[in-house]
Design a protein around this motif. Structure first.
Motif, PDB file in Angstrom:
ATOM      1  N   MET A  82      -6.635  11.517  -8.585  1.00  0.00           N
ATOM      2  CA  MET A  82      -7.015  11.060  -7.377  1.00  0.00           C
ATOM      3  C   MET A  82      -8.600  10.371  -7.814  1.00  0.00           C
ATOM      4  O   MET A  82      -8.875   9.197  -7.116  1.00  0.00           O
ATOM      5  CB  MET A  82      -7.307  12.304  -6.437  1.00  0.00           C
ATOM      6  N   ILE A  83      -9.428  11.021  -8.471  1.00  0.00           N
ATOM      7  CA  ILE A  83     -10.810  10.541  -8.769  1.00  0.00           C
ATOM      8  C   ILE A  83     -10.696   9.434  -9.539  1.00  0.00           C
ATOM      9  O   ILE A  83     -11.312   8.373  -9.368  1.00  0.00           O
ATOM     10  CB  ILE A  83     -11.446  11.932  -9.555  1.00  0.00           C
ATOM     11  N   TRP A  84      -9.771   9.287 -10.692  1.00  0.00           N
ATOM     12  CA  TRP A  84      -9.689   7.886 -11.294  1.00  0.00           C
ATOM     13  C   TRP A  84      -9.376   7.031 -10.497  1.00  0.00           C
ATOM     14  O   TRP A  84      -9.692   5.914 -10.708  1.00  0.00           O
ATOM     15  CB  TRP A  84      -8.658   8.140 -12.478  1.00  0.00           C
ATOM     16  N   ILE A  85      -8.482   7.017  -9.405  1.00  0.00           N
ATOM     17  CA  ILE A  85      -7.982   6.153  -8.637  1.00  0.00           C
ATOM     18  C   ILE A  85      -9.291   5.640  -7.580  1.00  0.00           C
ATOM     19  O   ILE A  85      -9.312   4.528  -7.548  1.00  0.00           O
ATOM     20  CB  ILE A  85      -6.966   6.676  -7.653  1.00  0.00           C
ATOM     21  N   PHE A  86     -10.091   6.614  -7.244  1.00  0.00           N
ATOM     22  CA  PHE A  86     -11.308   6.519  -6.457  1.00  0.00           C
ATOM     23  C   PHE A  86     -12.304   5.389  -7.281  1.00  0.00           C
ATOM     24  O   PHE A  86     -12.790   4.410  -6.784  1.00  0.00           O
ATOM     25  CB  PHE A  86     -12.025   7.780  -6.168  1.00  0.00           C
ATOM     26  N   ALA A 248       5.928  -4.736  -5.997  1.00  0.00           N
ATOM     27  CA  ALA A 248       6.928  -4.599  -7.247  1.00  0.00           C
ATOM     28  C   ALA A 248       7.214  -3.170  -7.584  1.00  0.00           C
ATOM     29  O   ALA A 248       7.952  -2.937  -8.508  1.00  0.00           O
ATOM     30  CB  ALA A 248       6.485  -5.726  -8.312  1.00  0.00           C
ATOM     31  N   GLY A 249       6.221  -2.242  -7.290  1.00  0.00           N
ATOM     32  CA  GLY A 249       6.507  -0.807  -7.676  1.00  0.00           C
ATOM     33  C   GLY A 249       5.635  -0.380  -8.716  1.00  0.00           C
ATOM     34  O   GLY A 249       5.949   0.608  -9.345  1.00  0.00           O
ATOM     35  N   MET A 250       4.501  -1.317  -9.144  1.00  0.00           N
ATOM     36  CA  MET A 250       3.964  -0.677 -10.280  1.00  0.00           C
ATOM     37  C   MET A 250       2.917   0.052  -9.817  1.00  0.00           C
ATOM     38  O   MET A 250       2.518   0.332  -8.435  1.00  0.00           O
ATOM     39  CB  MET A 250       2.823  -1.916 -10.655  1.00  0.00           C
ATOM     40  N   ASN A 251       2.603   1.426 -10.774  1.00  0.00           N
ATOM     41  CA  ASN A 251       1.508   2.334 -10.324  1.00  0.00           C
ATOM     42  C   ASN A 251       0.040   1.823 -10.025  1.00  0.00           C
ATOM     43  O   ASN A 251      -0.172   0.727 -10.261  1.00  0.00           O
ATOM     44  CB  ASN A 251       1.375   3.193 -11.743  1.00  0.00           C
ATOM     45  N   VAL A 252      -0.352   2.676  -8.881  1.00  0.00           N
ATOM     46  CA  VAL A 252      -1.606   2.092  -8.463  1.00  0.00           C
ATOM     47  C   VAL A 252      -2.883   1.735  -9.444  1.00  0.00           C
ATOM     48  O   VAL A 252      -3.493   0.865  -9.202  1.00  0.00           O
ATOM     49  CB  VAL A 252      -2.089   3.057  -7.235  1.00  0.00           C
ATOM     50  N   MET A 253      -2.883   2.693 -10.411  1.00  0.00           N
ATOM     51  CA  MET A 253      -3.898   2.504 -11.490  1.00  0.00           C
ATOM     52  C   MET A 253      -3.877   1.180 -12.212  1.00  0.00           C
ATOM     53  O   MET A 253      -4.924   0.401 -12.096  1.00  0.00           O
ATOM     54  CB  MET A 253      -4.015   3.633 -12.378  1.00  0.00           C
ATOM     55  N   LEU A 258      -5.580  -4.522 -13.090  1.00  0.00           N
ATOM     56  CA  LEU A 258      -5.253  -6.032 -12.877  1.00  0.00           C
ATOM     57  C   LEU A 258      -6.179  -6.695 -11.709  1.00  0.00           C
ATOM     58  O   LEU A 258      -6.503  -7.870 -12.266  1.00  0.00           O
ATOM     59  CB  LEU A 258      -3.692  -6.155 -12.590  1.00  0.00           C
ATOM     60  N   GLY A 259      -6.310  -6.240 -10.703  1.00  0.00           N
ATOM     61  CA  GLY A 259      -7.230  -6.829  -9.703  1.00  0.00           C
ATOM     62  C   GLY A 259      -8.550  -6.726  -9.997  1.00  0.00           C
ATOM     63  O   GLY A 259      -9.292  -7.753  -9.918  1.00  0.00           O
ATOM     64  N   ILE A 260      -9.132  -5.881 -10.974  1.00  0.00           N
ATOM     65  CA  ILE A 260     -10.588  -5.684 -11.515  1.00  0.00           C
ATOM     66  C   ILE A 260     -10.655  -7.190 -12.348  1.00  0.00           C
ATOM     67  O   ILE A 260     -11.564  -7.995 -12.410  1.00  0.00           O
ATOM     68  CB  ILE A 260     -10.852  -4.511 -12.081  1.00  0.00           C
TER      69      ILE A 260
END
Length: 433
Positions: A82-86, A248-253, A258-260
């Motif tokens: 969760m922290i890495w996602i944050f 498309a189902g890719m993992n949130v991380m 990719l967004g960054i």
């Protein structure tokens, strides 16, 4: 390590083992409501004091071992994930803001949606994205910055707009075939996902339609006319990449990574300096500091409650006097709700209470498709409204508001819960009851 203890040997708990949660709720929620100010008591301080209390009341261990036990919870792999996602969400949100992606996406949204359908449109987008990607966190990360920008441009109350996103994100979290909660509830109840979806769909879609109607109705009363600027299509690309890969189902991380990178590359083409991009990422990560501290303290405190036997105790108390099918279904709903309050993780709450729910279903001849739906729906209800859940914390962090200020605007979770309780009381859907 001298402080290491056997974490598998849990104690027989009593009401005292749940008291740290009561201390937290009194310090944060009740105090804030009494003084009518959600910012008077910082949530970090409330968690720190209740965590110290949880460590103090733990019996049979030396202080060093108690702190180690607390740290086991704070260092849980789910907490760290969760922290890495944050961290990545903060970096993406700030870098997207720096290069103008959020403003461009907001302007595009205002061009596409009429003023009076803005609220309904954001709610539908949150429902669709969460249903596609199976995660409320991913949906909130993607849409909250856009919701914040829309609130600024239209004059809509910010907590209200964020509440629309958070509420809609739990529609898919509850129903999606690839949601962790769907997988956990169907596996623990030994039923097919498709069958659970049918029951769940019949219970929660009326709630979604009611809330959609409310947003359409309230949209007509929007008085502020948004100042729409020209859409800069190139700057919209980072959000299209994030939404497209998520759907498309890719993992949130990897989605956030990719967004960054896309904000950096497109930012260089549109005039954002390389070191400005770096600086924005650093600011975004630093801005998540409070959220990370809260998550660590919550993980430690809830693990201490679990170690002291709090969850086992409440499970035994709730199932002691069950009689009849309605009572059995209500006890399953209460069971997973309390477990979710104590763990702040709806998937773990389902895994914890699923085997007991299965035993109750056998004993009272309940339809497992309905029990799976009850487990999933009530875990999502509680996860959607607790101010220390990951979803509320990350939404509040991205919008820079108090988690408590969002609760009053969470129409969908409350409506979903009301429909689920009604389904138990009136034995609906009849075929599965």
């Amino acid at each position: 390590m001298s402080a290491e203890i056997n974490t598998s040997s849990l104690k027989k708990g009593g009401w005292w083992s749940l008291s740290p949660l009561v201390v937290f709720l009194c310090l944060y929620l009740i105090t804030s409501l009494l003084v009518n100010d959600f910012y008077k008591v910082p949530i970090t301080v409330a968690f720190l004091l209740s965590s110290c209390y949880a460590i103090a009341i733990t019996r049979g261990l030396k202080l060093e071992q108690r702190i180690y036990q607390f740290s086991v919870g704070a260092g849980n792999k789910n907490i760290l994930l969760m922290i890495w996602i944050f961290v990545l969400a903060g970096a993406f949100a700030q870098s997207a803001k720096q290069m103008g992606a959020i403003d461009a996406t907001v302007n595009l949204t205002l061009h596409i949606l009429p003023d009076n359908l803005l609220l309904a449109g954001i709610f539908i987008a949150a429902c669709f994205i969460s249903l596609s990607i199976g995660t409320s966190v991913g949906t909130i990360v993607a849409l909250t910055p856009v919701a914040v920008g829309l609130a600024e441009k239209t004059g809509i109350d910010l907590p209200y707009m964020v509440g629309v996103v958070v509420g809609g994100s739990f529609f898919g979290d509850n129903l999606s075939f690839i949601s962790d909660t769907t997988i956990a509830s169907t596996k623990t109840q030994d039923c097919v996902m498709r069958d659970k979806f049918k029951v769940n769909f019949m219970i929660v879609v009326p709630a979604a339609l009611i809330v959609l109607g409310i947003y359409i109705f309230q949209g007509f009363s929007l008085s502020a006319t948004p100042q729409i600027q020209e859409v800069e299509w190139l700057k919209v690309i980072p959000y299209l990449i994030v939404l497209g890969t998520a759907i498309a189902g890719m993992n949130v991380m990897p989605v956030l990574l990719l967004g960054i990178f896309s904000t950096g590359i497109i930012g260089l083409f549109t005039g954002t300096g390389f070191f400005d991009w770096f600086g924005a990422m650093g600011t975004g990560i630093t801005g998540m500091g409070e959220l990370i501290i809260i998550t660590l303290l919550a993980g430690g405190m809830l693990e201490t409650i679990r170690y002291n036997g709090g969850i086992d105790f409440i499970i035994s108390r709730l199932t002691r006097h069950v009689t009849g099918k309605r009572g059995a279904e209500l006890s399953i709903a209460a069971l997973v709700s309390v477990a979710n309050l104590c763990t702040a993780n709806n998937t773990i709450a389902i895994i914890t209470t699923g085997p007991i729910a299965k035993d109750i279903a056998k004993r009272f001849h309940l339809d497992r498709r309905k029990t799976a739906s009850i487990l999933d729906t009530f875990s999502c209800l509680i996860q959607g409204i607790i101010p220390y859940g990951a979803q509320m914390l990350i939404a509040a962090g991205l919008a820079d508001i108090s988690p408590l200020s969002i609760i009053g605007s969470l129409y969908y979770p409350f409506c979903m819960g009301a429909c689920a309780i009604l389904a138990i009381l009136i034995r609906y859907p009849r075929k599965y009851s």
